[in-house]
Design an enzyme around this catalytic site. Structure first.
Site, short mmCIF file in Angstrom:
data_model
loop_
_atom_site.label_atom_id
_atom_site.label_comp_id
_atom_site.label_asym_id
_atom_site.label_seq_id
_atom_site.Cartn_x
_atom_site.Cartn_y
_atom_site.Cartn_z
N THR A 94 0.77 0.58 10.18
CA THR A 94 0.93 1.94 9.65
C THR A 94 1.09 2.90 10.83
OG1 THR A 94 -0.49 1.40 7.78
CG2 THR A 94 -0.05 3.74 8.20
N LYS A 169 4.18 5.22 3.17
CA LYS A 169 2.82 4.69 3.42
C LYS A 169 1.84 5.83 3.72
CE LYS A 169 -0.57 2.02 4.50
NZ LYS A 169 -1.43 1.58 3.40
N LYS A 237 -6.74 8.02 11.18
CA LYS A 237 -5.41 8.05 11.84
C LYS A 237 -4.31 8.36 10.81
CE LYS A 237 -3.63 4.08 11.93
NZ LYS A 237 -2.82 3.18 11.11
#
Ligand SMILES: NC(=O)C1=CN([C@@H]2O[C@H](COP(=O)(O)OP(=O)(O)OC[C@H]3O[C@@H](n4cnc5c(N)ncnc54)[C@H](OP(=O)(O)O)[C@@H]3O)[C@@H](O)[C@H]2O)C=CC1
Ligand SMILES: O=CCCC(=O)O
Length: 284
Positions: A94, A169, A237
């Site tokens: 990701t 995502k 994150k």
């Protein structure tokens, strides 16, 4: 067919074991090389460097922690770029669209094919081949990689140009991180106002906002237990990268911004390696 796999963390380990179980020949590499030992027991070969893995495989998959890890494995000495000519690279980490595009351009300039393919689903779906794959990039390479995606996931989406997989995502995880904070507040509010939080789980499960995450994480959160499936540091994150995407597109996201602050607080409390549901502890 020989497939390379770089990054044997929670997800990479489960995904590469799954590929081996389904008859793929897999050559693995991990920054901490000792983590390859368990994969060897499952039948994998080991490459000493990312370049060595890429050199012997038709294509190589990566599952790395964040943008800086993804860039390092490609661009550093003994990295992917050195051997990618005529081969393929699929980054399933990701990351943000900018990172993915930078990697894609470098791979293509060296004569390789590239896909980004981040996934929805966590440790258990990775073990069971039930991930949701959000791919983008070279369509012909996507078609070639489908047999592996069919083992890793229950559904693959092809989303067009590189960057779209990363963005999809981040949007999904932004929603998930915001929901996790609302859920934590709900569990805490129920307990503090004299209700049984277990009953709240039953009530939620019978209504319009019933979902897999509440069902899976609720019981362990009530025990203040957070064994890592999706590490909190990675969820934070993802909130950070999603908020940056919001900045770029002038989308106000006050709910996600507040959720990000809670994940930052949890990290500052030393909870970054626990499951992201440990954000619950910021309210205790
Ligand atoms: N866990 C989950 O539920 C999910 C995670 N993701 C995403 O998948 C990716 C991997 O997650 P997960 O497996 O949970 O993470 P882990 O923290 O368990 O594993 C991270 C991996 O990245 C490697 N790594 C970190 N920094 C570097 C670096 N500088 N150079 C080379 N390798 C590096 C680690 O190597 P080492 O062992 O040496 O530290 C390890 O193999 C992340 O992008 C995450 O956001 C996506 C869906 C679900
Ligand atoms: O990126 C992590 C996603 C975790 C999940 O979908 O359960």
């Amino acid at each position: 067919m020989e497939i390379g796999f770089l990054g044997l963390g929670i997800m990479g380990k489960a995904m590469s074991i799954n590929l081996l179980r389904h008859g793929f020949k897999v050559t693995v590499w991990n920054r901490t090389l000792s983590k390859c030992d368990e994969l060897v027991e499952h039948g994998a070969s080991v490459g000493e460097t990312p370049a060595a893995v890429v050199k012997k495989c038709k294509y190589t998959i990566a599952m790395l922690s964040d943008p800086s890890a993804a860039l390092s494995v490609v661009f550093d000495k003994d990295g992917v770029l050195e051997q990618i000519n005529g081969r393929g690279y699929i980054d399933m980490s990701t990351v943000d669209a900018e990172t993915s595009i930078k990697i894609s351009e470098a791979i293509k300039a060296k004569g390789g094919d590239f896909l980004e393919a981040p996934v929805s689903g966590s440790k258990k779906p990775a073990e069971d081949g039930q991930l949701v794959i959000l791919a983008a990039g070279d369509k012909a390479f996507y078609d070639e990689a489908l047999p592996a995606f069919d083992v890793l996931g229950k559904k693959s989406f092809f989303l067009g140009e590189v960057g779209n997989g990363a963005k999809m995502k981040l949007v999904v995880n932004m929603v998930m991180g915001s929901m996790m904070n609302a859920f934590s507040e709900g569990l805490t509010l129920a307990g503090r106002s004299g209700l049984n939080p277990s009953t709240l789980l039953d009530v939620l499960d019978l209504g319009a906002i019933s979902n897999g995450m509440f069902k899976l994480k609720g019981p362990t959160m009530l025990k203040n237990s957070y064994p890592p499936a999706f590490p909190l540091k990675h969820q934070q994150k993802d909130m950070r990268l999603a908020l940056a995407l919001g900045d770029e597109n002038a989308v106000p996201m006050p709910v996600a911004a507040a959720a990000n602050e809670a994940f930052k607080k949890a990290r500052s409390m030393g909870l970054g390696d626990l499951d992201f549901s440990a954000v619950h502890e910021t309210l205790q």
